[in-house]
Scaffold this motif. Structure first.
Motif, short mmCIF file in Angstrom:
data_model
loop_
_atom_site.label_atom_id
_atom_site.label_comp_id
_atom_site.label_asym_id
_atom_site.label_seq_id
_atom_site.Cartn_x
_atom_site.Cartn_y
_atom_site.Cartn_z
N PRO A 71 -14.95 15.03 -7.17
CA PRO A 71 -15.37 13.65 -6.93
C PRO A 71 -14.57 12.63 -7.74
O PRO A 71 -14.66 11.44 -7.47
CB PRO A 71 -16.84 13.64 -7.34
CG PRO A 71 -17.02 14.81 -8.22
CD PRO A 71 -16.00 15.82 -7.81
N HIS A 72 -13.78 13.08 -8.69
CA HIS A 72 -12.99 12.16 -9.51
C HIS A 72 -11.93 11.47 -8.67
O HIS A 72 -11.92 10.24 -8.55
CB HIS A 72 -12.36 12.93 -10.68
CG HIS A 72 -11.45 12.10 -11.53
ND1 HIS A 72 -10.22 12.53 -11.92
CD2 HIS A 72 -11.59 10.86 -12.05
CE1 HIS A 72 -9.64 11.61 -12.66
NE2 HIS A 72 -10.46 10.58 -12.75
N GLN A 73 -11.03 12.25 -8.06
CA GLN A 73 -10.00 11.67 -7.20
C GLN A 73 -9.70 12.56 -6.00
O GLN A 73 -8.58 12.62 -5.51
CB GLN A 73 -8.73 11.40 -7.99
CG GLN A 73 -8.89 10.27 -8.98
CD GLN A 73 -7.58 9.90 -9.66
OE1 GLN A 73 -6.57 10.60 -9.59
NE2 GLN A 73 -7.59 8.77 -10.34
N SER A 74 -10.71 13.29 -5.54
CA SER A 74 -10.64 14.14 -4.35
C SER A 74 -9.61 15.25 -4.45
O SER A 74 -9.03 15.67 -3.46
CB SER A 74 -10.37 13.29 -3.10
OG SER A 74 -11.37 12.31 -2.96
N GLY A 75 -9.39 15.75 -5.65
CA GLY A 75 -8.47 16.87 -5.84
C GLY A 75 -9.01 18.15 -5.25
O GLY A 75 -10.21 18.29 -5.00
N PRO A 76 -8.14 19.13 -5.00
CA PRO A 76 -8.54 20.42 -4.44
C PRO A 76 -9.21 21.29 -5.51
O PRO A 76 -8.58 22.17 -6.09
CB PRO A 76 -7.23 21.01 -3.94
CG PRO A 76 -6.20 20.43 -4.87
CD PRO A 76 -6.70 19.06 -5.23
N LEU A 77 -10.46 21.05 -5.76
CA LEU A 77 -11.18 21.64 -6.88
C LEU A 77 -11.01 23.16 -6.98
O LEU A 77 -10.74 23.69 -8.05
CB LEU A 77 -12.67 21.29 -6.76
CG LEU A 77 -13.59 21.82 -7.84
CD1 LEU A 77 -13.22 21.25 -9.20
CD2 LEU A 77 -15.03 21.49 -7.51
N CYS A 78 -11.15 23.85 -5.88
CA CYS A 78 -11.18 25.31 -5.92
C CYS A 78 -9.82 25.95 -6.10
O CYS A 78 -9.71 27.17 -6.20
CB CYS A 78 -11.88 25.83 -4.67
SG CYS A 78 -13.59 25.26 -4.58
N PRO A 106 -7.54 21.23 -10.77
CA PRO A 106 -6.16 21.32 -11.25
C PRO A 106 -5.50 19.97 -11.50
O PRO A 106 -4.48 19.91 -12.16
CB PRO A 106 -5.45 22.09 -10.12
CG PRO A 106 -6.25 21.80 -8.91
CD PRO A 106 -7.67 21.66 -9.37
N TRP A 107 -6.08 18.89 -11.01
CA TRP A 107 -5.45 17.58 -11.18
C TRP A 107 -5.75 16.97 -12.55
O TRP A 107 -4.87 16.47 -13.22
CB TRP A 107 -5.89 16.62 -10.08
CG TRP A 107 -5.28 16.91 -8.74
CD1 TRP A 107 -4.50 17.98 -8.38
CD2 TRP A 107 -5.40 16.12 -7.57
NE1 TRP A 107 -4.15 17.90 -7.07
CE2 TRP A 107 -4.69 16.74 -6.53
CE3 TRP A 107 -6.06 14.93 -7.29
CZ2 TRP A 107 -4.60 16.24 -5.25
CZ3 TRP A 107 -5.98 14.41 -6.00
CH2 TRP A 107 -5.25 15.07 -5.00
N HIS A 108 -7.04 16.93 -12.95
CA HIS A 108 -7.39 16.24 -14.18
C HIS A 108 -8.40 17.01 -15.04
O HIS A 108 -9.04 16.43 -15.91
CB HIS A 108 -7.95 14.84 -13.88
CG HIS A 108 -6.99 13.99 -13.12
ND1 HIS A 108 -7.13 13.75 -11.77
CD2 HIS A 108 -5.87 13.35 -13.50
CE1 HIS A 108 -6.13 12.98 -11.37
NE2 HIS A 108 -5.35 12.74 -12.38
N SER A 109 -8.56 18.29 -14.75
CA SER A 109 -9.38 19.20 -15.56
C SER A 109 -10.87 18.90 -15.60
O SER A 109 -11.56 19.30 -16.54
CB SER A 109 -8.84 19.27 -16.99
OG SER A 109 -7.51 19.74 -16.97
N TRP A 110 -11.40 18.22 -14.59
CA TRP A 110 -12.85 18.06 -14.52
C TRP A 110 -13.43 19.42 -14.16
O TRP A 110 -12.90 20.12 -13.29
CB TRP A 110 -13.23 17.03 -13.46
CG TRP A 110 -13.04 15.61 -13.90
CD1 TRP A 110 -12.04 15.10 -14.68
CD2 TRP A 110 -13.86 14.51 -13.55
NE1 TRP A 110 -12.20 13.76 -14.84
CE2 TRP A 110 -13.31 13.36 -14.15
CE3 TRP A 110 -15.00 14.37 -12.78
CZ2 TRP A 110 -13.88 12.10 -14.01
CZ3 TRP A 110 -15.56 13.12 -12.64
CH2 TRP A 110 -15.00 12.00 -13.25
N MET A 111 -14.53 19.81 -14.80
CA MET A 111 -15.12 21.13 -14.60
C MET A 111 -16.50 21.03 -13.97
O MET A 111 -17.32 20.20 -14.37
CB MET A 111 -15.20 21.88 -15.93
CG MET A 111 -13.85 22.27 -16.48
SD MET A 111 -13.88 22.99 -18.14
CE MET A 111 -15.22 24.12 -18.06
N ALA A 120 -19.62 19.66 -15.98
CA ALA A 120 -19.80 20.34 -17.25
C ALA A 120 -20.34 19.44 -18.35
O ALA A 120 -21.02 19.90 -19.26
CB ALA A 120 -18.48 20.96 -17.70
N VAL A 121 -20.07 18.13 -18.26
CA VAL A 121 -20.44 17.22 -19.34
C VAL A 121 -21.30 16.05 -18.86
O VAL A 121 -22.25 15.66 -19.52
CB VAL A 121 -19.17 16.66 -20.03
CG1 VAL A 121 -19.53 15.70 -21.14
CG2 VAL A 121 -18.31 17.79 -20.57
#
Length: 143
Positions: A71-78, A106-111, A120-121
């Motif tokens: 949800p941060h910038q629509s990166g390919p989370l998986c 992989p884009w900005h390390s959101w977990m 995560a936070v």
């Protein structure tokens, strides 16, 4: 008088409301993969469902489905790494490990927690998760 006649001919709101429709309330079942595609612990498969990518993970002998976008910038989370959560204690030295498994964008390390979709936070962020059904060794998500 015409407006009264038109009003009298309209069906009651409950009969035309989308919210009362059984199709609106029920989830659809979508085939994703065979159970043989996810036999080893930690394996995953990504599939497209109605234009949105969804990943199914096999972790601790359970299947979990999560949307493949951050949800941060629509990166390919998986496409990111899976890892446990590590917290630093209040004293700044003590390290605490979580048993939960997270996927890291992989884009900005959101977990995000693979089982719950929770960030995560920060409680303000969450990724959609989906129920997984197994029938005849085939994996389906409900969406």
């Amino acid at each position: 008088m015409k407006s009264e006649q038109l009003w009298a001919r309209q069906p009651p709101i409950s009969s035309i409301s989308r919210c009362n429709s059984p199709h609106y309330m029920s989830k659809q079942r979508h085939y994703i993969a065979d159970t043989t595609d996810l036999e080893t612990d930690g394996s995953e498969v990504v599939a497209e469902v109605n234009g949105q990518e969804v990943a199914i993970y096999y972790l601790d002998e359970e299947y979990h489905a999560i949307a493949n976008f951050c949800p941060h910038q629509s990166g390919p989370l998986c496409e990111g790494n899976r890892k446990g959560k590590v917290d630093i204690g209040e004293d700044g030295w003590q390290v605490e490990y979580s048993d939960e498994i997270y996927v890291e964008c992989p884009w900005h390390s959101w977990m995000f927690n693979i089982k719950t979709g929770e960030h995560a936070v920060d409680d303000r962020y969450r990724v959609p998760t989906y129920d997984v059904e197994i029938e005849d060794e085939k994996l389906y998500i409900l969406r």
